[in-house]
Design an enzyme around this catalytic site. Structure first.
Site, mmCIF file in Angstrom:
data_model
loop_
_atom_site.group_PDB
_atom_site.id
_atom_site.type_symbol
_atom_site.label_atom_id
_atom_site.label_comp_id
_atom_site.label_asym_id
_atom_site.label_seq_id
_atom_site.Cartn_x
_atom_site.Cartn_y
_atom_site.Cartn_z
ATOM 1 N N TYR A 91 -67.953 -20.501 -19.259
ATOM 2 C CA TYR A 91 -67.036 -19.539 -18.653
ATOM 3 C C TYR A 91 -67.775 -18.210 -18.667
ATOM 4 O O TYR A 91 -67.946 -17.607 -19.728
ATOM 5 C CB TYR A 91 -65.738 -19.433 -19.456
ATOM 6 C CG TYR A 91 -64.797 -20.613 -19.284
ATOM 7 C CD1 TYR A 91 -65.007 -21.821 -19.935
ATOM 8 C CD2 TYR A 91 -63.670 -20.500 -18.454
ATOM 9 C CE1 TYR A 91 -64.134 -22.899 -19.765
ATOM 10 C CE2 TYR A 91 -62.790 -21.564 -18.285
ATOM 11 C CZ TYR A 91 -63.029 -22.758 -18.931
ATOM 12 O OH TYR A 91 -62.159 -23.815 -18.764
ATOM 13 N N TYR A 117 -56.993 -24.113 -26.260
ATOM 14 C CA TYR A 117 -57.810 -24.870 -25.301
ATOM 15 C C TYR A 117 -57.746 -26.370 -25.586
ATOM 16 O O TYR A 117 -57.620 -27.185 -24.673
ATOM 17 C CB TYR A 117 -59.268 -24.370 -25.326
ATOM 18 C CG TYR A 117 -60.025 -24.708 -24.068
ATOM 19 C CD1 TYR A 117 -60.121 -23.799 -23.023
ATOM 20 C CD2 TYR A 117 -60.627 -25.952 -23.905
ATOM 21 C CE1 TYR A 117 -60.801 -24.114 -21.853
ATOM 22 C CE2 TYR A 117 -61.304 -26.285 -22.745
ATOM 23 C CZ TYR A 117 -61.381 -25.363 -21.719
ATOM 24 O OH TYR A 117 -62.054 -25.686 -20.556
ATOM 25 N N HIS A 120 -66.719 -33.135 -25.332
ATOM 26 C CA HIS A 120 -67.347 -31.837 -25.607
ATOM 27 C C HIS A 120 -66.756 -31.244 -26.883
ATOM 28 O O HIS A 120 -65.544 -31.248 -27.061
ATOM 29 C CB HIS A 120 -67.107 -30.863 -24.441
ATOM 30 C CG HIS A 120 -67.928 -31.169 -23.220
ATOM 31 N ND1 HIS A 120 -68.008 -30.316 -22.147
ATOM 32 C CD2 HIS A 120 -68.723 -32.228 -22.916
ATOM 33 C CE1 HIS A 120 -68.815 -30.847 -21.231
ATOM 34 N NE2 HIS A 120 -69.243 -32.010 -21.673
ATOM 35 N N PRO A 146 -55.839 -21.649 -12.970
ATOM 36 C CA PRO A 146 -56.669 -22.736 -13.518
ATOM 37 C C PRO A 146 -57.573 -22.345 -14.698
ATOM 38 O O PRO A 146 -58.170 -23.227 -15.320
ATOM 39 C CB PRO A 146 -57.521 -23.158 -12.315
ATOM 40 C CG PRO A 146 -57.536 -21.992 -11.400
ATOM 41 C CD PRO A 146 -56.255 -21.265 -11.614
ATOM 42 N N LYS A 171 -55.111 -25.985 -17.836
ATOM 43 C CA LYS A 171 -53.882 -26.495 -18.426
ATOM 44 C C LYS A 171 -52.996 -27.348 -17.505
ATOM 45 O O LYS A 171 -52.137 -28.086 -17.991
ATOM 46 C CB LYS A 171 -53.021 -25.314 -18.942
ATOM 47 C CG LYS A 171 -53.554 -24.684 -20.210
ATOM 48 C CD LYS A 171 -53.282 -25.551 -21.420
ATOM 49 C CE LYS A 171 -54.170 -25.250 -22.589
ATOM 50 N NZ LYS A 171 -55.434 -26.006 -22.646
HETATM 51 P P1 FAD Z 1 -49.938 -33.825 -8.079
HETATM 52 O O1 FAD Z 1 -51.205 -34.295 -8.679
HETATM 53 O O2 FAD Z 1 -50.009 -32.735 -7.069
HETATM 54 O O3 FAD Z 1 -49.210 -35.105 -7.442
HETATM 55 C C1 FAD Z 1 -48.076 -35.006 -6.600
HETATM 56 C C2 FAD Z 1 -48.030 -36.195 -5.657
HETATM 57 O O4 FAD Z 1 -46.794 -36.177 -4.939
HETATM 58 C C3 FAD Z 1 -49.118 -36.179 -4.603
HETATM 59 O O5 FAD Z 1 -49.853 -37.398 -4.615
HETATM 60 C C4 FAD Z 1 -48.391 -35.970 -3.284
HETATM 61 O O6 FAD Z 1 -49.014 -36.616 -2.180
HETATM 62 C C5 FAD Z 1 -47.029 -36.582 -3.610
HETATM 63 N N1 FAD Z 1 -45.916 -36.096 -2.786
HETATM 64 C C6 FAD Z 1 -45.613 -34.810 -2.471
HETATM 65 N N2 FAD Z 1 -44.474 -34.748 -1.739
HETATM 66 C C7 FAD Z 1 -44.036 -36.030 -1.607
HETATM 67 C C8 FAD Z 1 -42.897 -36.630 -0.963
HETATM 68 N N3 FAD Z 1 -41.977 -35.886 -0.325
HETATM 69 N N4 FAD Z 1 -42.755 -37.974 -1.008
HETATM 70 C C9 FAD Z 1 -43.671 -38.759 -1.668
HETATM 71 N N5 FAD Z 1 -44.768 -38.228 -2.290
HETATM 72 C C10 FAD Z 1 -44.938 -36.892 -2.262
HETATM 73 N N6 FAD Z 1 -55.461 -28.895 -14.502
HETATM 74 C C11 FAD Z 1 -56.010 -29.120 -15.740
HETATM 75 O O7 FAD Z 1 -55.287 -29.533 -16.664
HETATM 76 N N7 FAD Z 1 -57.344 -28.930 -16.008
HETATM 77 C C12 FAD Z 1 -58.185 -28.482 -15.047
HETATM 78 O O8 FAD Z 1 -59.381 -28.392 -15.298
HETATM 79 C C13 FAD Z 1 -57.639 -28.179 -13.736
HETATM 80 N N8 FAD Z 1 -58.422 -27.731 -12.740
HETATM 81 C C14 FAD Z 1 -57.888 -27.590 -11.481
HETATM 82 C C15 FAD Z 1 -58.742 -27.172 -10.478
HETATM 83 C C16 FAD Z 1 -58.246 -27.027 -9.180
HETATM 84 C C17 FAD Z 1 -59.184 -26.554 -8.094
HETATM 85 C C18 FAD Z 1 -56.866 -27.325 -8.878
HETATM 86 C C19 FAD Z 1 -56.326 -27.199 -7.458
HETATM 87 C C20 FAD Z 1 -56.019 -27.733 -9.876
HETATM 88 C C21 FAD Z 1 -56.509 -27.871 -11.189
HETATM 89 N N9 FAD Z 1 -55.697 -28.284 -12.224
HETATM 90 C C22 FAD Z 1 -56.236 -28.436 -13.495
HETATM 91 C C23 FAD Z 1 -54.274 -28.553 -11.994
HETATM 92 C C24 FAD Z 1 -53.960 -30.048 -11.812
HETATM 93 O O9 FAD Z 1 -54.748 -30.577 -10.771
HETATM 94 C C25 FAD Z 1 -52.456 -30.234 -11.512
HETATM 95 O O10 FAD Z 1 -51.738 -29.574 -12.510
HETATM 96 C C26 FAD Z 1 -52.039 -31.722 -11.455
HETATM 97 O O11 FAD Z 1 -52.469 -32.311 -10.253
HETATM 98 C C27 FAD Z 1 -50.505 -31.885 -11.556
HETATM 99 O O12 FAD Z 1 -50.167 -33.248 -11.418
HETATM 100 P P2 FAD Z 1 -48.786 -33.684 -10.749
HETATM 101 O O13 FAD Z 1 -48.698 -35.171 -10.953
HETATM 102 O O14 FAD Z 1 -47.684 -32.820 -11.262
HETATM 103 O O15 FAD Z 1 -48.914 -33.334 -9.201
HETATM 104 C C1 DHB Z 2 -62.467 -27.386 -14.373
HETATM 105 C C2 DHB Z 2 -61.431 -26.673 -13.804
HETATM 106 C C3 DHB Z 2 -60.836 -25.652 -14.524
HETATM 107 O O1 DHB Z 2 -59.816 -24.957 -13.997
HETATM 108 C C4 DHB Z 2 -61.269 -25.339 -15.818
HETATM 109 O O2 DHB Z 2 -60.686 -24.318 -16.479
HETATM 110 C C5 DHB Z 2 -62.289 -26.059 -16.376
HETATM 111 C C6 DHB Z 2 -62.891 -27.090 -15.652
HETATM 112 C C7 DHB Z 2 -63.107 -28.479 -13.605
HETATM 113 O O3 DHB Z 2 -62.694 -28.702 -12.447
HETATM 114 O O4 DHB Z 2 -64.017 -29.133 -14.114
#
Ligand code: FAD
Ligand code: DHB
Length: 400
Positions: A203, A383, A76, A293, A297
């Site tokens: 947005y 962004y 995009h 969210p 980021k």
């Molecule tokens: P996670 O992906 O949470 O991975 C952690 C892992 O650790 C999991 O698989 C879990 O099962 C495992 N775990 C936990 N405890 C233990 C344990 N004791 N032993 C072994 N394993 C364990 N971010 C963006 O950049 N852009 C977006 O558009 C965006 N949209 C989002 C929309 C929603 C609705 C949500 C909820 C989040 C969004 N995020 C977005 C945020 C993004 O999803 C997280 O920042 C990302 O998942 C972080 O990755 P991580 O590897 O740190 O943690």
């Molecule tokens: C999505 C999630 C977000 O938080 C955002 O800012 C943009 C897109 C998504 O899930 O596609």
């Protein structure tokens, strides 16, 4: 007891990418993951993020895990802002010379697992990490429970907690402080078999509340509604969700309903843990910091942390140099607070505020943004990730 170099808790994007990059340098990393591979790859609870910054896409491409992302993801140039019944297009490529990449986090996790296991990497699924022993020694030890309920130990040179926002491991950082902000909003999110409202994200700010129109493919839309954190999912039947989404578009575009594949409520908060390391123990990604969210980021920040820790570990293992490890917290907090600032700015710009004075200021800010190329440049550079992932792309060597 088995001895390894790096023990990683959590097979999210952060833990998997770090393990994969280290393996390419000949450093042995083992990932412990509490859930099954099937759950990570297919559960609707793991749909999550959709936007990769320009730099995140480049990091993943360089790491050699970007084949499907490049083939199936959507490039995009910018986003739309919807308000006052109109759509304003912000063209990031014109404003700052870079765009973004739309690709679901769950697909990315599938890609990382496939590539990592494909080169002989080790991920122990359904192995929950339960304790950390000997923290302040040269060999911190991870204690885990196997699927059969047996207790095992990994004697490590470094331990990394990448265990997500509900992290049970960050507690092992002694003397930590948590800086927290609770926003008075939640997001009701849906994934639907319905064409997206526009070819790029919208947005939308409306007196009734914020709405976000995103996508996973030309036939799968991902949409969010600002709701009160006390609302319950049961109070939002499908028809009400579609009506509200269209209302908040204010006539500037239309979203056509389709079957729902997922529906969830996410409260909105932010927090940062300081410090993020102690001795040979490091905290990465959502385990150490969470953003609201709105700025997309969270996932991108997790990849920034990986780049910083990867560089520091390479310096240690290749040159015997520990000073980058000692600077880990300091280096990570720089991009984390930049992203907290931008996420705060986007959240308070777009969500309807309860205080009538604040609400009028917000609308003034939005109209100012519509007329100011300088403010649009601020939004665009944040962004696409000029202060986050783009800063770290060169740290990742290009894989053949
Ligand atoms: P996670 O992906 O949470 O991975 C952690 C892992 O650790 C999991 O698989 C879990 O099962 C495992 N775990 C936990 N405890 C233990 C344990 N004791 N032993 C072994 N394993 C364990 N971010 C963006 O950049 N852009 C977006 O558009 C965006 N949209 C989002 C929309 C929603 C609705 C949500 C909820 C989040 C969004 N995020 C977005 C945020 C993004 O999803 C997280 O920042 C990302 O998942 C972080 O990755 P991580 O590897 O740190 O943690
Ligand atoms: C999505 C999630 C977000 O938080 C955002 O800012 C943009 C897109 C998504 O899930 O596609």
């Amino acid at each position: 007891m088995r001895r390894i170099q790096v023990g990683i808790v959590g097979a999210g994007p952060a833990g998997l990418l770090l393990a994969h990059l280290l393996r390419q340098e000949g450093v042995e990393a083992v990932v412990l993951e509490a859930k099954s591979r099937e759950y990570l790859e297919t559960s609707p609870h793991r749909i999550r993020a959709g936007v990769l910054e320009h730099g995140a896409k480049e990091i993943l491409r360089r790491a050699g895990v970007g084949d499907r992302m490049l083939a199936r993801g959507l490039g995009h140039k910018g986003i739309y802002l919807g308000f006052d019944g109109q759509l304003l297009h912000l063209d990031f490529e014109t404003l700052v010379g870079k765009g973004i990449w739309v690709y679901g986090q769950q697909y990315l996790v599938q890609d990382l697992i496939r590539h990592h296991l494909g080169v002989g990497g080790e991920v122990l699924f359904e192995h929950e990490a339960v304790d950390l022993e000997d923290l302040h020694t040269p060999n911190p030890t991870l204690v885990y429970r196997t699927p059969e309920g047996r207790i095992g130990r990994l004697r490590c040179e470094f331990v990394v907690a990448a265990d997500g926002s509900h992290s049970s491991f960050r507690r092992f950082i002694p003397g930590q402080r948590v800086h927290e902000k609770v926003y008075p909003f939640a997001w009701l999110g849906i994934l639907a078999e319905a064409p997206p409202a526009a070819e790029e994200l919208i947005y939308a700010s409306h007196p009734q509340g914020f709405a976000l129109f995103s996508m996973r493919s030309p036939s799968l839309s991902r949409n969010y509604l600002q709701v009160d954190p006390r609302e319950r999912l049961e109070d939002w039947p499908e028809e009400r969700i579609w009506e509200e989404l269209n209302l908040r578009l204010g006539g500037a575009a239309e979203i056509r309903p389709g079957p729902l594949l997922e529906k969830s409520l996410t409260p909105m908060r932010a927090w940062v843990v300081e410090p993020l390391h102690s001795g040979r123990f490091f905290v990465m990604g959502d385990a150490g910091h969470v953003v609201p969210p709105t700025g997309a980021k969270g996932l991108n920040l997790a990849l920034c942390d990986v780049a910083v820790l990867y560089r520091a570990m390479c310096a240690f293992y290749k040159e015997g140099e520990a000073h980058l490890l000692d600077r880990y917290t300091q280096d990570v907090l720089r991009h984390v607070w930049q992203a907290e600032l931008f996420s705060y700015w986007m959240t308070t710009l777009l969500h309807t505020l309860r205080d009538p004075f604040e609400e009028r200021l917000r609308v003034a800010k939005l109209r100012h943004l519509a007329e100011s190329p300088l403010l649009q440049g601020f939004l665009a550079e944040n962004y696409v990730g000029l202060h986050t992932t783009v800063r770290y792309v060169d740290l990742i060597p290009v894989q053949p």
